[in-house]
Write an enzyme that holds these catalytic residues in place. Structure first.
Site, short mmCIF file in Angstrom:
data_model
loop_
_atom_site.label_atom_id
_atom_site.label_comp_id
_atom_site.label_asym_id
_atom_site.label_seq_id
_atom_site.Cartn_x
_atom_site.Cartn_y
_atom_site.Cartn_z
N GLU A 1 0.85 -1.19 0.00
CA GLU A 1 0.00 0.00 0.00
C GLU A 1 0.88 1.23 0.00
OE1 GLU A 1 -3.01 0.46 3.09
OE2 GLU A 1 -3.79 2.17 1.96
N CYS B 1 -6.86 1.34 2.40
CA CYS B 1 -7.77 2.49 2.38
C CYS B 1 -7.46 3.42 1.22
CB CYS B 1 -7.68 3.24 3.71
SG CYS B 1 -8.43 2.28 5.04
N ASN C 1 -12.38 -2.74 -0.26
CA ASN C 1 -11.41 -2.90 0.81
C ASN C 1 -12.10 -2.64 2.15
OD1 ASN C 1 -8.68 -2.93 2.12
ND2 ASN C 1 -9.32 -0.84 2.63
N GLU C 2 -12.26 -3.64 2.93
CA GLU C 2 -12.85 -3.58 4.27
C GLU C 2 -13.95 -2.51 4.37
OE1 GLU C 2 -9.30 -2.98 6.91
OE2 GLU C 2 -9.93 -0.91 7.00
O1 AHR Z 1 -2.70 -1.54 6.42
C1 AHR Z 1 -3.07 -0.27 6.80
C2 AHR Z 1 -4.58 -0.04 6.68
O2 AHR Z 1 -5.25 -0.90 7.52
C3 AHR Z 1 -5.16 -0.32 5.33
O3 AHR Z 1 -5.09 0.75 4.49
C4 AHR Z 1 -6.60 -0.63 5.64
O4 AHR Z 1 -7.15 -1.52 4.72
C5 AHR Z 1 -6.55 -1.16 7.04
O5 AHR Z 1 -7.45 -0.53 7.87
#
Ligand code: AHR
Length: 653
Positions: free
Chosen positions: A41, A252, A382-383
């Protein structure tokens, strides 16, 4: 004729011997070959200022106060006018190189003073010191480029140089403008001395007016010498892990801080001057220089499968706020924009895999990659918060991919925690819609990982599989890494349900870290791998596709002990992983009776130390694994050192 016959027989025998060797032992459970990979990320300055090897910061003058209050297009640039020269500087937007890249600088060189030795060459120009100083190595080539549009009549001469903080010139080149349109100018700079805090200076040495944009400086020696490439030492650390896959570009970052901040893959391909830069959700700037082409190419370079994650047409539920204080919350793309958005997802598949004659395949080919990238997985969401808006949009995208590209495996999402409302709703959606894989996330204590090693034993088989896309225990001490190792043996044991797993986050730049527990820390010069890195590497580089139980025996009542045995059917290698989370050594027994003829020696790698030990920039090698060749017999005793992971790799005879 006789010779052909014997060649054929020899070939057949060779083929048979390979096939025979590749047969796994009887009684193994088939597990997925892609179990351990990476999650990259752009957080903690992982991309710009990190893995992406660009040395110039704010190269396109697109920094702005929405990213960081004190930022503006001049940020990280210094206006210079040595030798009693003078001129004027402004930011303009009227005629940019490309609408995606709106800002550029205009310099009006009104007077070039006489050259004064102790001041340096006269002229008017700009200086950039990169991300806290540029690291350059003596005799290595650096590729400089800039776009310039000459706005006055006469050509303008430039002096391009690298200098150290004292102003000593390390490398120098001369260029001159020749066009009233935007034109790329390039120079190759070879410093005479190494320097960790060099600056790039662009000095106009004749009077006149010009516009300048996309000023870039790259080491020629990037990973695999790729242009627009990656920092070689950092990329090599990732390659050394031999990951099965790489998930990118977030986290995120993908679903973004509001709809306008979602990561749109199409904005990140093509010539860098045409890519759309934007605010990074983690509070800085992303140039998109490390874009989808670079991610896919890196995957290919290191033999990892690409796992791009696209937003599920909703933004992050924490949009407009912080983790603690809620903001505007999740926003969903309006329904009348959904068809275009779905097309964007389908276009990615065509871009990655379509023939070079297809619309999007042609764009991949134009970037120098006519062959398919063999995309197999695609993540959607994503989550995300499991709202009706999410569910509706996810289903629309999922159905469209299923119909148009049944060959693609979609990875869905089940919230940010190992349980709770979003988790339950997410799994319900996955069950109902028969999503092939869902992405679970959890960051928690090492004790949780030790106590939850049976989590996946009871998951439904032959149903939706799991991608454990983000996990880490709270810390970078050895005991955190060993707790994760114990848990990872349970992922192997459940490799028929858990298809993939990746630790998170991966990279973190010292002093630019938004997320504290990470796998690899770095600054401009050094890399500090954590014990967690070594655990990940020991598992990832030692994957198997068959799991065997009852090979390693240990005290079953001691939850601090864990072990697994897998076999790689390609090589036939048997791989043992033995974990001891106790503070004293513990006995284990290995019985390899079910395997055929095994080699008399194996390679043993051990990671151990005191439980609170960690690596620091002052001592990056405090906790590192050690490898040795050990004698192997069909059955043997092993004393697992206190707080340790041991991996033993044994070849078949
Ligand atoms: O890994 C850091 C963050 O943790 C990521 O962006 C998110 O998906 C999770 O909350």
């Amino acid at each position: 004729m006789k010779t052909i016959k014997s060649i054929l027989i020899l070939g057949l025998l060779l083929f048979l011997s390979v096939v025979t060797k590749a047969q796994p032992a009887k009684g193994g459970k088939k597990i997925g070959p892609d179990l351990f990979g990476l999650f990259f990320e752009d957080i903690n300055y992982s991309a710009d200022g990190g893995l992406y090897a660009e040395l110039v910061q704010n190269r396109s003058f697109e920094y702005n106060p929405t990213e960081c209050r004190e930022w503006n297009p001049y940020s990280y640039w210094e206006y210079i006018a040595p030798g009693f020269s003078y001129g004027r500087i402004s930011v303009e937007t009227a005629e940019p190189i490309h609408p995606n890249n709106p800002h550029y600088l205009v310099l009006d060189v009104e007077h070039v003073g006489r050259e004064v030795k102790f001041v340096g060459t006269s002229g008017v120009g700009l200086k950039n010191s990169g991300f806290d100083g540029m690291v350059v190595k003596a005799n290595d080539p650096y590729n400089f480029s800039m776009f310039v549009r000459q706005l006055s009549k006469e050509p303008i001469s430039f002096n391009i140089r690298l200098q150290n903080p004292k102003g000593d010139i390390l490398a120098e080149s001369k260029l001159s403008t020749s066009s009233n349109d935007w034109k790329k100018h390039q120079a190759r700079l070879i410093p005479t001395q190494s320097c960790d805090s060099a600056s790039l200076v662009i000095l106009a040495t004749t009077e006149g007016k010009f516009a300048i944009d996309v000023v870039s400086l790259f080491p020629e020696k990037t990973f695999r010498n790729r242009p627009n490439g990656m920092r070689a030492d950092l990329a090599q650390m990732l390659a050394d892990m031999k990951p099965a896959f790489i998930r990118f570009p977030g986290g995120c970052l993908v679903h973004g801080d509001g709809l306008g901040n979602m990561y749109r893959w199409e904005n990140t391909i093509g010539p860098i001057e045409q890519r759309k830069e934007q605010r990074n959700i983690w509070g800085y700037h992303q140039t998109s220089g490390l874009g989808y082409f670079e991610y896919f190419q890196f995957c290919e370079d290191i033999g990892a499968k690409p796992l791009p994650v696209l937003p599920a047409a909703v933004s992050c539920q924490n949009s407009g706020g912080t983790w603690q204080i809620g903001g505007t919350g999740q926003k969903a793309l309006p329904m009348d924009e959904m068809q275009d958005y779905i097309q964007e997802v389908l276009d990615l598949i065509e871009w990655a895999n379509g023939p070079a004659t297809s619309v999007w395949g042609a764009r991949r080919a134009a970037a120098g990659h006519p062959e398919s990238f063999h995309l197999q997985y695609i993540g959607i969401g994503n989550e995300d918060k499991m709202t009706p808006e999410f569910e509706q949009r996810f289903k629309m995208i999922f159905d469209a991919v299923k119909v148009k590209h049944p060959e693609i495996t979609v990875v869905g999402t089940v919230g940010p925690a190992p349980d709770g409302e979003d988790f339950t709703k997410g799994w319900k959606i996955a069950d109902e819609q028969k999503v092939p894989i869902v992405d679970e996330h959890y960051y928690t204590s090492p004790e949780w990982f030790i106590s939850n090693q049976h989590r996946y034993d009871s998951y439904k088989r032959n149903a939706t599989q799991v991608y454990l896309g983000e996990y880490a225990s709270w810390g970078n001490k050895l005991r955190n890494a060993i707790a994760e190792a114990a848990y990872m043996t349970s992922l192997e044991r459940n490799g028929d349900v858990v298809r993939m797993a990746s630790y998170a986050p991966l990279l973190a730049k010292k002093d630019f870290t938004q997320w504290k527990i990470d796998m690899i820390f770095f600054d401009n010069v050094n890399i500090c791998p954590t014990p967690n890195y070594f655990v990940q590497k020991m598992f990832s580089a030692n994957r198997g596709d068959y799991y065997f139980d009852k090979v390693i025996s240990k005290d079953e009542k001691d939850i601090n002990l864990a072990a697994s045995c897998v076999q790689d059917s390609k090589t036939g290698d048997i791989i043992l992983k033995l974990v001891n989370y106790n503070e004293t050594a513990k006995p284990m027994k290995v019985n390899l009776g079910r395997f055929g003829k095994i080699a008399a020696e194996g390679e043993q790698t051990v990671l151990t130390g005191s439980m609170d030990a960690e690596n620091t920039f002052a001592n990056t090698k405090n906790i590192v694994p050690t490898s040795s060749i050990v004698k192997i017999s069909k059955s043997f005793d092993y004393s697992a050192p206190a707080m340790s992971l041991t991996v033993v790799r044994i070849k078949m005879k």
